[in-house]
Design an enzyme around this catalytic site. Structure first.
Site, PDB file in Angstrom:
ATOM      1  N   HIS A 147       3.097 -42.322   4.004  1.00 30.35           N
ATOM      2  CA  HIS A 147       1.941 -41.892   3.216  1.00 30.35           C
ATOM      3  C   HIS A 147       1.514 -40.518   3.737  1.00 30.35           C
ATOM      4  CE1 HIS A 147      -1.988 -43.091   1.075  1.00 30.35           C
ATOM      5  NE2 HIS A 147      -2.227 -41.886   1.582  1.00 30.35           N
ATOM      6  N   CYS A 176      -9.675 -38.769   2.025  1.00 32.09           N
ATOM      7  CA  CYS A 176     -10.193 -39.869   2.829  1.00 32.09           C
ATOM      8  C   CYS A 176     -11.670 -39.609   3.093  1.00 32.09           C
ATOM      9  CB  CYS A 176      -9.438 -39.997   4.152  1.00 32.09           C
ATOM     10  SG  CYS A 176     -10.095 -41.309   5.213  1.00 32.09           S
ATOM     11  N   HIS A 216      -0.214 -36.639   3.333  1.00 24.95           N
ATOM     12  CA  HIS A 216      -1.156 -35.741   2.666  1.00 24.95           C
ATOM     13  C   HIS A 216      -0.585 -34.324   2.735  1.00 24.95           C
ATOM     14  CE1 HIS A 216      -5.064 -38.311   2.585  1.00 24.95           C
ATOM     15  NE2 HIS A 216      -3.998 -39.072   2.459  1.00 24.95           N
ATOM     16  N   ARG A 242      -6.766 -46.221  -6.438  1.00 28.69           N
ATOM     17  CA  ARG A 242      -7.598 -46.662  -5.312  1.00 28.69           C
ATOM     18  C   ARG A 242      -7.889 -45.491  -4.380  1.00 28.69           C
ATOM     19  NH1 ARG A 242      -7.628 -46.455   0.122  1.00 28.69           N
ATOM     20  NH2 ARG A 242      -5.364 -46.863   0.126  1.00 28.69           N
ATOM     21  N   ASP A 243      -6.895 -45.032  -3.659  1.00 30.12           N
ATOM     22  CA  ASP A 243      -7.090 -43.936  -2.712  1.00 30.12           C
ATOM     23  C   ASP A 243      -7.457 -42.648  -3.441  1.00 30.12           C
ATOM     24  OD1 ASP A 243      -7.127 -42.601  -0.303  1.00 30.12           O
ATOM     25  OD2 ASP A 243      -4.965 -42.376  -0.158  1.00 30.12           O
TER      26      ASP A 243
END
Length: 321
Positions: free
Chosen positions: A228, A261, A230, A29-30
């Site tokens: 979460h 994103c 990055h 998904r991401d």
């Protein structure tokens, strides 16, 4: 001989770490939502199945957003039925397949296809709430409240994402009390789980531990928190370790380090699942993930995308340049 066959990483447990960590895999998904090229639905379905076969018990499948927002995930209603059988095996619990739902319409679409795990995505900052949802923080929370209530009434598990927990590309440093307020609101409206997002990758370990401690002080238990990170500044694993030391047992990661994103241009790739598994194996923390199968899956997906994986562990184990 490959590195694992040589007995590496050597297992050297560290004190005060959880015995097991649940990886919330977001690659399908991401990871794929930011791809420029269209990934065929059948390839996405195969990716999810390979991730599950590698031992991942939570694989975020897709997002029921309007196609204009995230065109790469416009096929959610075609994709989900291709993998929904993974959620149960002979009546026993199977792989969790969470899906994102931005509003009541998205929830309706997801529930109609049998989704049992859904997620809403909030922001700790006004700038990102406007960019991502075209609403203020308070307006977005008001939009989520009936969504969460309805999902809970349907006995669906609800995750609340909180973006920009550590820094915002428009507003700079984000005060911890802003993050706590949004987390508390999501928990109060009925979210089962919260994911703290370092959307642009600017967090450092001390900041992470301070936020976790402040959340605890305001009545948000560590047991409902996931993280979460990055890897923009190479801090994702360090921040993850700081979280584990605080007692967090749910970590988001993306196979092969895919993702970013689409609404935050400074956001680079997610923490690579393989890099996370390598570190946890060395620490003696159980994940249930077969690193060899996972690496092979990311190599396969990199081939589908036409470029090598950015994951350091994938490169090392597959001898990619």
């Amino acid at each position: 001989m490959s590195t694992p066959e040589l007995g590496l990483p050597m297992v050297v447990p560290a004190p005060d770490l959880p015995a097991r960590v649940r990886i919330h895999e977001v690659g399908a998904r991401d990871g794929l939502q930011n791809e420029k090229a269209t990934v065929p639905t059948e390839v996405k379905a195969e990716f999810i199945r390979r991730l599950a076969d590698a031992g991942l018990t939570t694989v975020e499948a897709t997002s029921f957003v309007h196609p204009e927002w995230v065109p790469q995930l416009a096929d959610s209603e075609q994709l989900f039925p291709l993998v929904s059988d993974l959620e149960s095996t002979g009546g026993a619990p199977g792989v969790r397949l969470p899906v994102l739902v931005p509003n009541a319409r998205g929830l309706d679409r997801a529930l109609a296809l049998g989704a049992r795990h859904v997620a809403v995505f909030a922001s700790a900052t006004e700038s990102f709430a406007k960019a991502n949802l075209n609403r203020t923080v308070d307006e977005s929370l008001a939009m989520f409240e009936p969504v969460v209530s309805r999902a809970r009434a349907e006995r669906a598990h609800v995750r609340g994402y909180v973006s920009m927990c550590f820094g915002d590309p428009w507003e700079g440093a984000v005060p911890i009390h802003q993050v706590v307020r949004v987390c508390r609101a999501l928990l109060d409206m009925g979210c089962d789980e919260l994911s703290l997002g370092d959307t642009i990758g600017v967090a450092t370990p001390g900041h992470v531990q301070n936020l976790l401690a402040e959340l605890n002080e305001e009545g948000v238990p560590t047991s409902v928190l996931g993280v979460h990170f990055h890897d923009t500044y190479g801090q994702a694993l360090a921040n993850t370790l700081a979280s584990l030391q605080h007692g967090v047992t749910t970590v988001d990661a993306s196979a092969g380090g895919l993702g970013g994103c689409p609404y935050a241009k400074s956001a680079t790739g997610n923490l690579a699942t393989e890099d996370l598994v390598w570190m946890l194996q060395g620490l003696g923390v159980d994940t249930g993930v077969d690193l060899g199968r996972l690496t092979a899956t990311s190599v396969w997906m990199a081939g589908q995308l036409g470029r090598p994986s950015p994951s350091r562990t994938v490169k090392a184990l597959s001898h990619q340049e």
